[in-house]
Design an enzyme around this catalytic site. Structure first.
Site, PDB file in Angstrom:
ATOM      1  N   ASP A 136     -10.734 -20.388  10.861  1.00 30.53           N
ATOM      2  CA  ASP A 136     -11.219 -19.131  11.427  1.00 30.53           C
ATOM      3  C   ASP A 136     -11.696 -19.340  12.872  1.00 30.53           C
ATOM      4  O   ASP A 136     -12.632 -20.101  13.124  1.00 30.53           O
ATOM      5  CB  ASP A 136     -12.376 -18.655  10.529  1.00 30.53           C
ATOM      6  CG  ASP A 136     -12.842 -17.259  10.854  1.00 30.53           C
ATOM      7  OD1 ASP A 136     -12.461 -16.722  11.907  1.00 30.53           O
ATOM      8  OD2 ASP A 136     -13.614 -16.706  10.050  1.00 30.53           O
ATOM      9  N   ASP A 206     -11.666  -7.810   9.908  1.00 34.84           N
ATOM     10  CA  ASP A 206     -12.047  -7.913   8.496  1.00 34.84           C
ATOM     11  C   ASP A 206     -11.902  -6.592   7.740  1.00 34.84           C
ATOM     12  O   ASP A 206     -12.224  -5.523   8.242  1.00 34.84           O
ATOM     13  CB  ASP A 206     -13.510  -8.360   8.387  1.00 34.84           C
ATOM     14  CG  ASP A 206     -13.684  -9.807   8.806  1.00 34.84           C
ATOM     15  OD1 ASP A 206     -12.734 -10.397   9.360  1.00 34.84           O
ATOM     16  OD2 ASP A 206     -14.786 -10.351   8.585  1.00 34.84           O
TER      17      ASP A 206
END
Ligand code: GLA
Length: 379
Positions: A136, A206
């Protein structure tokens, strides 16, 4: 178009011949996840039958990381007393274990990232028995900003290099791992992710557990279908099914759309407390079969009119998955014209969520609930 091949380092073994399936801790447990939660998820994957339906990865997301020892080796924090023992446990259930890190000094939740320790971390993961890495961007954005001095091309190149660096480290460590890029779709990641070893790449920011966010993410995937295929998949983020913020029709839309998109199916709910409805959505075998279809062709939108959309996915052996989505605020009729879906009148289909076999007329109208879907699979 770039044609990805599997890593020569893995021999003939493919790590993502179809989109990865499993569970990830983040959407439900976020920063609270512990070793016990991960073991409970593994147990539930087996007892519910999810493992046998294909959900084999048990993925620990952010917040497992501790500090580094004197020689720089990453340690777990107190929530995860023994990662090797956890991996052994997960493997003993016929499952695989995934982990999370960042190319930056810090992860999104502010824990230790892999910056400057890539080879060491990949070797540690391999020694623990890790099978999947979600990497990430997070803290690395600061490094890009500091070192690129406003030069966007340089910043993007740094990002590509950082992802490639960890891929090389994984290959060097010698244990096959699914390599999942998470950088929210920046710099058209689908164009370059396979060339830095990515098996999956997040295409968006997200997801959250509500229809608006899920549908914005899901329906905006049209156009990316040409980038998906064996070993390299678009990832519109993990599932929210069962987390409570959507109703049954909305979760069926979520699951159906992800299957049409050949997306990874990573359940994000508490598997140890699942309702029958949630179980039925996550474990619908026909929907999973669409997602996992071996032709690996991502579906796309073929028709839209206001809130009504029809998506088609071509399946191995000549079948088709046809999804009629109602994005509107009331129940609506949606008419399928078979020729628009490349089918002839009289084709047989299964209406998957109803579990009914039907024969399709040249033009046929289905009543589709608000925020809901009718999924047809032809043979
Ligand atoms: C980012 C990612 C999420 C999750 C969190 C963890 O927001 O996109 O999927 O991994 O970080 O901190």
């Amino acid at each position: 178009m770039f044609v990805a091949t599997h890593d020569p380092a893995w021999g003939q073994k493919l790590v993502a011949p179809t989109p990865s399936m499993g569970w990830n801790s983040w959407n439900h447990f976020a920063g609270r996840v512990t070793d016990a939660d991960v073991r409970a998820a593994a147990d539930a994957l087996v007892s519910t039958g999810m493992r046998d339906a294909g959900y084999i990865y048990v993925n620990i997301d952010d917040t497992w990381e501790g500090t580094r020892d004197g020689s720089g080796v990453i340690r777990t924090n107190e929530k995860f007393p023994d990662m090797k023992a956890l991996a052994d446990y997960v493997h003993s259930k016929g499952l695989k274990l995934g982990i999370y890190s960042s190319p930056g000094p810090k992860t999104c939740a502010g824990f230790e990232g892999s910056y400057g320790h890539e080879e060491q971390d990949a070797a540690t993961y391999a020694a623990w028995g890790i099978d999947y890495l979600k990497y990430d961007l997070c803290g690395y954005r600061d490094v890009m900003t500091a070192e690129s001095h406003g030069d966007a091309a340089k910043s993007n190149q740094m990002m590509h290099d950082a992802y490639e660096k960890m891929h090389r480290a994984i290959v060097k460590a010698g244990r096959p791992m699914v390599y999942s890029l998470c950088q929210y779709g920046w710099d058209a990641v689908w164009e370059w992710a396979p060339s830095v070893g990515g098996n999956l790449w997040r295409t968006t920011g997200d997801i959250s557990d509500n229809y608006d966010r899920m549908s914005v993410i899901g329906f905006q995937q049209a156009g990316l279908e040409k980038y998906a295929g064996r070993e390299h998949w678009n990832d519109p983020d993990m599932l929210e099914v069962g987390n409570g913020g959507m109703n049954g029709d909305e979760y069926r839309t979520h699951m159906t759309l992800w299957a049409m998109l050949a997306a990874p199916l990573l359940a994000g709910n508490d598997l140890s407390k699942m309702s029958d409805d949630t179980r039925a959505i996550l474990m619908n075998r026909d929907v999973i079969a669409v997602d996992q279809d071996t032709a690996g062709k991502q579906g796309t939108r073929v028709w839209a009119e206001g809130p009504k959309e029809i998506w088609v996915r071509e399946l191995a052996g000549g079948g088709r998955a046809i999804a009629l989505f109602n994005r509107g605020e009331s129940d609506l009729p949606i008419t399928l014209r078979l020729k628009d879906a490349g089918l002839k009148s009289g084709a047989r289909a299964k209406s998957v969520w109803k579990g009914e076999e039907i024969r399709l007329a040249g033009e046929q109208t289905f009543q589709v609930p608000r925020h809901g879907v009718v999924l047809l699979v032809t043979r």
